[in-house]
Design a protein around this motif. Structure first.
Motif, PDB file in Angstrom:
ATOM      1  N   ALA A  82      -9.745  -3.477   5.439  1.00 40.05           N
ATOM      2  CA  ALA A  82      -8.602  -3.416   6.353  1.00 40.05           C
ATOM      3  C   ALA A  82      -7.422  -4.198   5.788  1.00 40.05           C
ATOM      4  O   ALA A  82      -6.288  -3.717   5.780  1.00 40.05           O
ATOM      5  N   VAL A  83      -7.693  -5.416   5.315  1.00 38.20           N
ATOM      6  CA  VAL A  83      -6.603  -6.236   4.771  1.00 38.20           C
ATOM      7  C   VAL A  83      -6.025  -5.565   3.522  1.00 38.20           C
ATOM      8  O   VAL A  83      -4.799  -5.503   3.344  1.00 38.20           O
ATOM      9  N   ALA A  84      -6.892  -5.038   2.669  1.00 39.79           N
ATOM     10  CA  ALA A  84      -6.403  -4.365   1.460  1.00 39.79           C
ATOM     11  C   ALA A  84      -5.542  -3.155   1.822  1.00 39.79           C
ATOM     12  O   ALA A  84      -4.452  -2.954   1.276  1.00 39.79           O
ATOM     13  N   TYR A  85      -6.008  -2.353   2.763  1.00 41.58           N
ATOM     14  CA  TYR A  85      -5.276  -1.142   3.155  1.00 41.58           C
ATOM     15  C   TYR A  85      -3.926  -1.471   3.790  1.00 41.58           C
ATOM     16  O   TYR A  85      -2.890  -0.908   3.431  1.00 41.58           O
ATOM     17  N   VAL A  86      -3.950  -2.398   4.727  1.00 45.57           N
ATOM     18  CA  VAL A  86      -2.707  -2.726   5.434  1.00 45.57           C
ATOM     19  C   VAL A  86      -1.714  -3.410   4.494  1.00 45.57           C
ATOM     20  O   VAL A  86      -0.503  -3.155   4.549  1.00 45.57           O
ATOM     21  N   ALA A  87      -2.211  -4.259   3.611  1.00 43.26           N
ATOM     22  CA  ALA A  87      -1.310  -4.932   2.667  1.00 43.26           C
ATOM     23  C   ALA A  87      -0.569  -3.901   1.820  1.00 43.26           C
ATOM     24  O   ALA A  87       0.646  -4.019   1.595  1.00 43.26           O
ATOM     25  N   ARG A  88      -1.270  -2.890   1.366  1.00 42.16           N
ATOM     26  CA  ARG A  88      -0.589  -1.855   0.583  1.00 42.16           C
ATOM     27  C   ARG A  88       0.451  -1.124   1.444  1.00 42.16           C
ATOM     28  O   ARG A  88       1.563  -0.848   0.992  1.00 42.16           O
ATOM     29  N   GLN A  89       0.085  -0.820   2.681  1.00 42.61           N
ATOM     30  CA  GLN A  89       1.041  -0.160   3.578  1.00 42.61           C
ATOM     31  C   GLN A  89       2.312  -0.999   3.737  1.00 42.61           C
ATOM     32  O   GLN A  89       3.406  -0.480   3.819  1.00 42.61           O
ATOM     33  N   PHE A  90       2.108  -2.318   3.824  1.00 45.68           N
ATOM     34  CA  PHE A  90       3.225  -3.234   4.050  1.00 45.68           C
ATOM     35  C   PHE A  90       3.903  -3.652   2.744  1.00 45.68           C
ATOM     36  O   PHE A  90       4.895  -4.374   2.770  1.00 45.68           O
ATOM     37  N   GLY A  91       3.331  -3.252   1.606  1.00 45.02           N
ATOM     38  CA  GLY A  91       3.911  -3.642   0.318  1.00 45.02           C
ATOM     39  C   GLY A  91       3.691  -5.095  -0.052  1.00 45.02           C
ATOM     40  O   GLY A  91       4.480  -5.699  -0.773  1.00 45.02           O
ATOM     41  N   LEU A  92       2.579  -5.672   0.411  1.00 43.63           N
ATOM     42  CA  LEU A  92       2.262  -7.074   0.105  1.00 43.63           C
ATOM     43  C   LEU A  92       1.103  -7.131  -0.895  1.00 43.63           C
ATOM     44  O   LEU A  92       0.157  -6.348  -0.789  1.00 43.63           O
ATOM     45  N   PRO A  93       1.140  -8.067  -1.857  1.00 42.90           N
ATOM     46  CA  PRO A  93      -0.043  -8.264  -2.696  1.00 42.90           C
ATOM     47  C   PRO A  93      -1.195  -8.849  -1.867  1.00 42.90           C
ATOM     48  O   PRO A  93      -0.961  -9.636  -0.948  1.00 42.90           O
ATOM     49  N   ALA A  94      -2.416  -8.433  -2.176  1.00 40.23           N
ATOM     50  CA  ALA A  94      -3.586  -8.919  -1.431  1.00 40.23           C
ATOM     51  C   ALA A  94      -4.683  -9.349  -2.389  1.00 40.23           C
ATOM     52  O   ALA A  94      -4.947  -8.669  -3.383  1.00 40.23           O
ATOM     53  N   ALA A  95      -5.288 -10.476  -2.106  1.00 42.94           N
ATOM     54  CA  ALA A  95      -6.478 -10.919  -2.842  1.00 42.94           C
ATOM     55  C   ALA A  95      -7.626 -11.025  -1.849  1.00 42.94           C
ATOM     56  O   ALA A  95      -7.492 -11.656  -0.797  1.00 42.94           O
ATOM     57  N   ILE A  96      -8.735 -10.366  -2.186  1.00 45.64           N
ATOM     58  CA  ILE A  96      -9.899 -10.381  -1.304  1.00 45.64           C
ATOM     59  C   ILE A  96     -11.019 -11.123  -2.021  1.00 45.64           C
ATOM     60  O   ILE A  96     -11.428 -10.738  -3.117  1.00 45.64           O
ATOM     61  N   VAL A  97     -11.511 -12.175  -1.384  1.00 46.65           N
ATOM     62  CA  VAL A  97     -12.595 -12.970  -1.954  1.00 46.65           C
ATOM     63  C   VAL A  97     -13.916 -12.440  -1.400  1.00 46.65           C
ATOM     64  O   VAL A  97     -14.104 -12.398  -0.178  1.00 46.65           O
TER      65      VAL A  97
END
Lengths: 316, 316
Positions: A82-97
């Protein structure tokens, strides 16, 4: 402790438009007449779970100056996607641990959404996530223990109230309690006569035990890991437990066999692929009628991510 | 020949409110970036298929004086369930004429919706249905060959246009052609730049052959019965064929293997249980990219009624 309000949820609904799907209520044709059932199919959200609602609301609240520094989450499950998907939608870099025992398919799915995946020993997840936040000035998006996340999940309750204003019972899975806290807040504000009941596996029934005790009762991670419902192995935080005590009428439990057979029922009768965690509410409807108020019932089907092999096993 | 108009479809949309579910468009996360895909999940309608839209519109149009004399339909598939379900919603008696080779489970499902089921030799279906209509003064609800039925199915197109106004390609299964006629009418009126493409099994490709010939080409019932997509074995009528010639850009075909594998893809990636007939549009998206315009694509998933055993086979 400050609880979220229905106004917080209304604001969240505006923020998540265009990211989360406005799911319909699906009337079931195979139910008892004095307690008709509607399903709220959150398994049909883009990554297959309600989690994008809370993630989207939390990300929309990040101040403009901080957005380019991105977001961090630690999760091996639906919250990671969810965080990865939404971050891309919002144009934000995301790191998932993610912990090192995470299946490769889940890591690949998270990378496919454009996120950086950081694999660490399971005990280091929180520490590494916090270090990334500190080093990068990134924002941590927690899976449930945050008012913005709770308010985002609560938009499900707004939609239920809008589509079925005379609903009498809402069944919601409970794990960390973010979904149940949010939905209960919306329903109690908008449909005050409706009961809101949490559902959890009897093998991970720490919330039922906690509400009975009037304080958070800890079950060991080992005990909670026994259930097939792998999305329901977390435990409420102080924040979510405060919401549950105030706004939830009861928590009922279902057995492993009831969960497994209900996955098959949802596929064949409702044409929905639900993961075991998403099937617990319908399992409660089918098998805990004696413990539930009768009347117009909504069951939240929270997610639909399960391996094909497990789906075949449960259908066979 | 008079074709239906988008105004007919707008009127139908008002009539079917509260009976048909307003299904959302589901964005898919697993698609090519220059042709994003949304699914229109009509398998989530109460009886598992879009058919209730046309049935509801046709029944809503029955004059008050004739309503108590009820409705009649002949079908062994989704149309039978749809007429039975909608008739109960509307409080009308319903008689469904089914051929004697109909599986018992389907007969029981139709009876469970409160309909009278009349079992006859397959060659007598139309005759018996017409006799019931004459004897009772009942109204026949045909599966596709009627303007009200076409207009009801067309409400799917209205919803697509409302939810994705800049859609560029709409993929629709074609059998008798009622669904495709209705959706094409709505899309061509509201999104004139979008292409509307029918999809059928190559083993029942009579509509593709007919459009190529410029006249209705008949395939034998025996030939059309070869496909696993048992909802796509009918052929257009004069009325629906007139709509298709005027308003459909093309018809493409998919193989049996493509249909079968796409049922599994929809279950595992979109969390939707689709019947083979409902999977043909996604199969075309996945396997006929070279024959289709690129751009924002909607695939109508028309139904989700298949036996559990077949679902397990296709998933295994």
């Amino acid at each position: 402790m400050d609880l979220i309000t229905v106004e917080d949820i209304h604001a969240a609904a505006e923020r998540i438009k265009g990211t989360a799907v406005r799911t319909p209520l699906l009337p079931c044709t195979w139910t008892e007449t004095d307690r008709p059932l509607w399903l709220k199919p959150e398994n049909l959200q883009p990554i297959g779970a309600f989690k994008i609602r809370g993630a989207a609301n939390a990300m929309a609240r990040i101040p403009a100056a901080d957005r380019a520094r991105g977001v961090v989450a630690y999760s091996s499950g639906n919250h990671a996607q969810a965080v990865a998907y939404v971050a891309r939608q919002f144009g934000l870099p995301a790191a998932i641990v993610v912990p090192e025992n995470t299946p490769v398919t889940k890591i690949e799915a998270t990378r496919a959404h454009g996120a950086e995946v950081v694999v660490v020993p399971i005990t280091d997840r929180e520490i590494v996530a916090e270090r990334l936040v500190a080093e990068r000035g990134a924002t941590l998006i927690p899976p449930f223990d945050h008012p913005d996340v709770i308010a985002g999940q609560g938009t499900i309750g707004l939609e239920i109230a809008a589509d079925l204003p005379d609903v009498e019972l809402v069944l919601v899975p409970v794990s960390g309690g973010g979904l149940l806290s949010g939905v209960a807040t919306a329903i109690k504000a908008l449909c005050p006569d409706a009961a809101v009941v949490g559902v959890e596996p009897e093998l991970a029934a720490d919330t039922a035990a906690s509400l009975a005790a009037g304080r958070r009762v800890e079950w060991s991670t080992h005990d909670r890991a026994r259930t097939i419902a792998d999305g329901l192995r977390a435990a409420p935080s102080e924040l979510t437990f405060a919401h549950l005590r105030e706004r939830v009428d009861a928590v009922v439990t279902v057995t492993e066999e009831e969960i497994r057979s209900t996955v098959a029922t949802l596929a064949t009768r409702a044409r929905l692929v639900a993961e075991p965690s998403g099937a617990v509410t319908t399992a409660a409807y089918l098998h805990r009628a004696a413990d539930l108020p009768r009347g117009r019932t909504v069951a939240v089907v929270s997610g639909g991510n399960l391996d094909r092999d497990l789906l075949v096993t449960l259908l066979s």
